[in-house]
Design a protein around this motif. Structure first.
Motif: not given
Length: 343
Positions: A133, A138-140
């Motif tokens: 990551g 984050e979380n993309e």
């Protein structure tokens, strides 16, 4: 009588077994595969299971589509189409392609987005992003096709360490790099050529090189963005930093299609009868600025550029131009469209 009947039945059974054995020995599992020949038949049978052969027959895959992967660890004939999409978009050794597709298929990409992802990001970069990551994203996910002329940063997507493969130094244009001092300003090859032509034409404005405009920004790498962001973080703090600067991987300049221009100041010379004042200089600069912006608004579409922001300038006071190609630039200008208006 019973003994004769038993012997007869037994003989039939033995005959059936013998015939079945002979037929099975000579059975061709590739009989329904129209691309089998003397050169590939034995090789296909030796590498593929009966289930794989049934899949091959159902799909009638060409030998050149799957045979190059024979002998490669964990090769799965059901993923053949994905292997070949990846190979065409970014050539690599067969083991690298097989490992990549096997590991990330359906987890991070599918049939529709595999080609643009692989074309724009290396296997190493994608593997690093998928595994570790990015602290700034984050979380993309990765922006699917950053090479598209109308690409833009969208919510939930990052460019990570993406870098266009056709960056060139901009020449024949007055420039001072506002993002990386003493480094040449780069953009992709196509907008670089267009900018040179635009700059040459802008001389008609006032007889000065590039119409007295200076190139101050172009491509900004992920690494440069990290440095700028960390500096801004120290200055503004966590709560306000995102109001003043883009997070790394979220700055459109990284696409390589954006250029930033600064309007050079005019030095007002002393007149014979009186000395020019600061107000005179300000008025002259404002007049020149209006003329420059008016000229750009009239002509940049002819060279494939549009203004990126409605207010024309960014927070640094730079004119931000975005290359989208001549056809799209003229359409956007005529209809008053921004990139956000284009799907």
């Amino acid at each position: 009588m019973k003994t004769k009947r038993a012997i007869f039945i037994g003989s039939l059974i033995v005959l059936f077994i013998c015939c079945y054995s002979i037929m099975n020995k000579h059975f061709d599992p590739l009989a329904r595969y129209k691309y089998a020949d003397n050169d590939n038949r034995d090789l296909i049978i030796s590498y593929l299971s009966s289930e794989d052969i049934n899949y091959l027959i159902d799909r009638q895959l060409l030998p050149e589509e799957f045979m190059p992967y024979f002998g490669i660890s964990d090769f799965n004939i059901r993923y053949t189409v994905y292997y070949n999409i990846a190979k065409a978009a970014r050539p690599a050794d067969a083991q690298t392609i097989v490992d990549f597709v096997n590991k990330y298929l359906d987890v991070t990409f599918n049939h529709d987005n595999l080609e643009p992802l692989v074309r724009n990001y290396s296997y190493e970069l994608m593997s690093d992003f998928f595994e570790h990551g990015d602290r700034y994203a984050e979380n993309e996910g990765l922006l699917i096709d950053p090479s598209a002329l109308t690409a833009k940063i969208i919510e939930g997507k990052t460019l990570y360490r993406y870098q266009p493969d056709d960056l060139v130094d901009i020449v024949n244009v007055p420039s001072v790099n506002a993002y990386s001092e003493n480094e040449p300003i780069q953009v992709r090859k196509e907008p670089a050529s267009a900018l040179s032509s635009l700059c040459a034409a802008a001389t008609e404005l006032n007889g000065k090189t590039c119409g007295n405009m200076i190139l101050v920004g172009g491509f900004v790498s992920y690494e440069e963005q990290v440095e700028l962001y960390e500096q801004a973080l120290l200055h503004y703090g966590y709560d306000e930093v995102d109001q003043h600067i883009f997070k790394p991987g979220h700055f459109e300049n990284q696409l390589g299609y954006t250029v930033e221009l600064q309007l050079a100041k005019v030095e007002v010379e002393k007149a014979e009868a009186k000395e020019a004042t600061a107000d005179d200089a300000e008025a002259e600069n404002k007049k020149q600025e209006n003329e420059q912006i008016a000229w750009l608004k009239k002509h940049i579409a002819e060279y494939g550029f549009v203004f990126r922001y409605p207010e024309d300038v960014n927070e640094k006071g730079h004119l931000v131009l975005r290359y989208v190609g001549v056809e799209k630039a003229k359409e956007m200008t005529e209809k008053g469209l921004r990139l956000e208006d284009i799907g």
